[in-house]
Scaffold this motif. Structure first.
Motif, mmCIF file in Angstrom:
data_model
loop_
_atom_site.group_PDB
_atom_site.id
_atom_site.type_symbol
_atom_site.label_atom_id
_atom_site.label_comp_id
_atom_site.label_asym_id
_atom_site.label_seq_id
_atom_site.Cartn_x
_atom_site.Cartn_y
_atom_site.Cartn_z
ATOM 1 N N GLU A 199 -20.956 -64.898 -76.848
ATOM 2 C CA GLU A 199 -20.995 -66.321 -77.132
ATOM 3 C C GLU A 199 -22.374 -66.917 -76.860
ATOM 4 N N GLU A 200 -23.021 -66.483 -75.782
ATOM 5 C CA GLU A 200 -24.312 -67.059 -75.408
ATOM 6 C C GLU A 200 -25.486 -66.416 -76.134
ATOM 7 N N GLY A 201 -25.310 -65.171 -76.578
ATOM 8 C CA GLY A 201 -26.390 -64.506 -77.295
ATOM 9 C C GLY A 201 -27.426 -63.912 -76.359
ATOM 10 N N ILE A 202 -28.466 -63.346 -76.951
ATOM 11 C CA ILE A 202 -29.477 -62.588 -76.220
ATOM 12 C C ILE A 202 -30.863 -63.018 -76.679
ATOM 13 N N PRO A 203 -31.803 -63.270 -75.758
ATOM 14 C CA PRO A 203 -33.165 -63.595 -76.177
ATOM 15 C C PRO A 203 -33.754 -62.496 -77.059
ATOM 16 N N ALA A 204 -34.473 -62.899 -78.083
ATOM 17 C CA ALA A 204 -34.987 -61.940 -79.059
ATOM 18 C C ALA A 204 -35.894 -60.896 -78.421
ATOM 19 N N ASP A 205 -36.705 -61.302 -77.436
ATOM 20 C CA ASP A 205 -37.638 -60.333 -76.853
ATOM 21 C C ASP A 205 -36.909 -59.234 -76.080
ATOM 22 N N ALA A 206 -35.678 -59.504 -75.626
ATOM 23 C CA ALA A 206 -34.910 -58.469 -74.935
ATOM 24 C C ALA A 206 -34.443 -57.382 -75.884
ATOM 25 N N LEU A 207 -34.425 -57.692 -77.195
ATOM 26 C CA LEU A 207 -34.028 -56.715 -78.209
ATOM 27 C C LEU A 207 -35.210 -56.197 -79.018
ATOM 28 N N GLY A 208 -36.401 -56.718 -78.713
ATOM 29 C CA GLY A 208 -37.568 -56.304 -79.485
ATOM 30 C C GLY A 208 -37.576 -56.844 -80.890
ATOM 31 N N LEU A 209 -36.933 -58.019 -81.089
ATOM 32 C CA LEU A 209 -36.852 -58.628 -82.406
ATOM 33 C C LEU A 209 -37.694 -59.887 -82.464
ATOM 34 N N GLY A 210 -37.938 -60.353 -83.685
ATOM 35 C CA GLY A 210 -38.655 -61.603 -83.864
ATOM 36 C C GLY A 210 -37.731 -62.800 -83.683
ATOM 37 N N HIS A 211 -38.276 -63.987 -83.918
ATOM 38 C CA HIS A 211 -37.566 -65.253 -83.766
ATOM 39 C C HIS A 211 -37.282 -65.519 -82.286
ATOM 40 N N SER A 212 -36.249 -66.275 -81.980
ATOM 41 C CA SER A 212 -36.063 -66.747 -80.620
ATOM 42 C C SER A 212 -34.831 -66.177 -79.936
ATOM 43 N N HIS A 213 -33.694 -66.180 -80.612
ATOM 44 C CA HIS A 213 -32.439 -65.822 -79.967
ATOM 45 C C HIS A 213 -31.542 -65.156 -80.997
ATOM 46 N N TRP A 214 -30.738 -64.182 -80.549
ATOM 47 C CA TRP A 214 -29.852 -63.455 -81.465
ATOM 48 C C TRP A 214 -28.441 -63.411 -80.896
ATOM 49 N N TRP A 215 -27.474 -63.377 -81.799
ATOM 50 C CA TRP A 215 -26.068 -63.242 -81.429
ATOM 51 C C TRP A 215 -25.499 -62.004 -82.122
ATOM 52 N N PRO A 216 -25.815 -60.801 -81.626
ATOM 53 C CA PRO A 216 -25.286 -59.588 -82.263
ATOM 54 C C PRO A 216 -23.784 -59.440 -82.002
ATOM 55 N N ARG A 217 -23.130 -58.629 -82.825
ATOM 56 C CA ARG A 217 -21.742 -58.266 -82.579
ATOM 57 C C ARG A 217 -21.694 -57.093 -81.601
ATOM 58 N N PHE A 218 -20.563 -56.931 -80.954
ATOM 59 C CA PHE A 218 -20.370 -55.843 -79.997
ATOM 60 C C PHE A 218 -19.180 -54.990 -80.414
ATOM 61 N N ARG A 219 -19.344 -53.664 -80.291
ATOM 62 C CA ARG A 219 -18.219 -52.735 -80.377
ATOM 63 C C ARG A 219 -18.201 -51.950 -79.072
ATOM 64 N N VAL A 220 -17.104 -52.062 -78.359
ATOM 65 C CA VAL A 220 -16.992 -51.455 -77.036
ATOM 66 C C VAL A 220 -16.024 -50.286 -77.123
ATOM 67 N N VAL A 221 -16.511 -49.091 -76.801
ATOM 68 C CA VAL A 221 -15.696 -47.886 -76.890
ATOM 69 C C VAL A 221 -15.135 -47.552 -75.517
ATOM 70 N N LEU A 222 -13.789 -47.502 -75.436
ATOM 71 C CA LEU A 222 -13.083 -47.175 -74.197
ATOM 72 C C LEU A 222 -12.475 -45.791 -74.314
ATOM 73 N N GLU A 223 -12.476 -45.049 -73.198
ATOM 74 C CA GLU A 223 -11.879 -43.724 -73.175
ATOM 75 C C GLU A 223 -11.024 -43.568 -71.923
ATOM 76 N N GLY A 224 -10.155 -42.580 -71.933
ATOM 77 C CA GLY A 224 -9.350 -42.272 -70.757
ATOM 78 C C GLY A 224 -8.505 -43.445 -70.289
ATOM 79 N N ALA A 225 -8.417 -43.610 -68.964
ATOM 80 C CA ALA A 225 -7.593 -44.670 -68.380
ATOM 81 C C ALA A 225 -8.078 -46.053 -68.754
ATOM 82 N N ALA A 226 -9.351 -46.189 -69.086
ATOM 83 C CA ALA A 226 -9.897 -47.501 -69.468
ATOM 84 C C ALA A 226 -9.291 -48.017 -70.759
ATOM 85 N N ARG A 227 -8.650 -47.143 -71.526
ATOM 86 C CA ARG A 227 -8.032 -47.583 -72.782
ATOM 87 C C ARG A 227 -6.877 -48.553 -72.550
ATOM 88 N N GLU A 228 -6.394 -48.623 -71.311
ATOM 89 C CA GLU A 228 -5.300 -49.555 -70.986
ATOM 90 C C GLU A 228 -5.796 -50.975 -70.782
#
Length: 303
Positions: A199-228
């Motif tokens: 929701e808050e996004g990430i400063p562009a320099d933290a991603l090595g990108l131009g402009h000021s701020h980015w809101w990338p999407r996330f895919r979080v991969v869970l395995e084992g017991a964390a799948r619960e």
């Protein structure tokens, strides 16, 4: 550089006043200004034909205007887009922002993807017309000078997408907070933090990108017991949980490969400190960010 000179400061702190540059040029917005570039991959970008009596009247630009005191650039852009073009709440998801900072005044362009199609409406007297304009036709219109100057750089980014793939097992394991006693609970805590980061996004320099701020999407991969862990996709559409049927590494490589091969171009980062996995996903086209990088972003979230 000397500071701004405000003509007719507004006691309501709406920011609706001129700011004068040292060379005499004038800019609208005591606290700066912002506008929304809504991008629909089918119809193009939403532009406003400015009424003749407005600043640079008769030109085409973005719905936008002066920011209120204490208002963020993103909030200001979406408020102005709703007031001037009837952009519905939740119809556009921010992707990145670009800032023109003159020292005494700034303008922020918030670029967002249309996720719920809508038809714009003229809801105040500042517009002659509102129109979805295909990308290749924008340059054929008489553009506001500021928008005309920024358009080439904005145009170059519009068709790209960004996703961060998270190796949850590796990230959780990087912080000794008792996760080994409750892997599903640790995954829940990580997902909750990632919701806020999405929701808050990430400063562009933290991603090595131009402009000021980015809101990338996330895919979080869970395995084992964390799948619960709880599925949080419905709460934040920008975050998708992927439950690995077996070893998480194989699922991560598959997800990265699928994303990297998409058209239009798709930039993928994988967050892991596992050397073997890093090499595998790099071979599939992913950039790499370490687990420590993600924890630093999470720790920096505002309360």
């Amino acid at each position: 550089m000397s500071g701004p000179v405000n003509s007719h400061p507004d006691p309501s702190d709406s920011g609706d006043a001129w700011v004068y540059a040292p060379d005499g040029r004038q800019f609208w917005g005591t606290y700066g200004a912002s506008g929304l570039l809504a991008f629909d991959r089918v119809r193009g970008v939403l532009l406003q034909h400015r009424v003749e009596w407005s600043h640079f009247g008769g030109t085409w630009a973005l719905p936008g205007g002066a920011r209120h005191r204490g208002e963020s650039a993103v909030d200001g852009a979406f408020r102005e887009a709703a007031e001037e073009a009837g952009v519905p709440d939740g119809a556009v998801r921010p992707r990145f922002s670009a800032v023109l900072d003159l020292g005494f005044w700034s303008y922020t362009t918030v670029v967002g993807d249309v996720i719920i199609p809508f038809e714009p409406e003229i809801t105040d007297p500042e517009s002659l017309e509102l129109r979805w304009v295909p990308l290749d036709e924008v340059d054929t219109l008489p553009l506001h000078p500021g928008f005309e100057q920024s358009w080439p750089a904005l145009r170059a980014e519009l068709e790209r997408s960004e996703t961060i793939v998270v190796d949850a097992a590796n990230v959780i394991g990087a912080r000794p907070d008792g996760w080994w006693n409750d892997r599903a609970g640790a995954a829940d805590r990580l997902l909750l933090a990632l919701e806020r980061l999405a929701e808050e996004g990430i400063p562009a320099d933290a991603l090595g990108l131009g402009h000021s701020h980015w809101w990338p999407r996330f895919r979080v991969v869970l395995e084992g017991a964390a799948r619960e862990a709880e599925t949080r996709d419905a709460q934040v559409p920008e975050l998708t949980v992927v439950r690995a049927p077996g070893e998480g590494d194989e699922t991560i490589v598959h997800v990265v490969k699928e994303l990297a091969q998409r058209t239009p171009p798709h930039t993928v980062w994988t967050i892991t400190s596992d050397r073997g996995l890093r090499e595998r996903v790099e071979a599939k086209g992913s950039r790499i960010l370490g687990s420590r990088w993600l924890w630093d972003r999470i720790d920096a979230l505002t309360d």
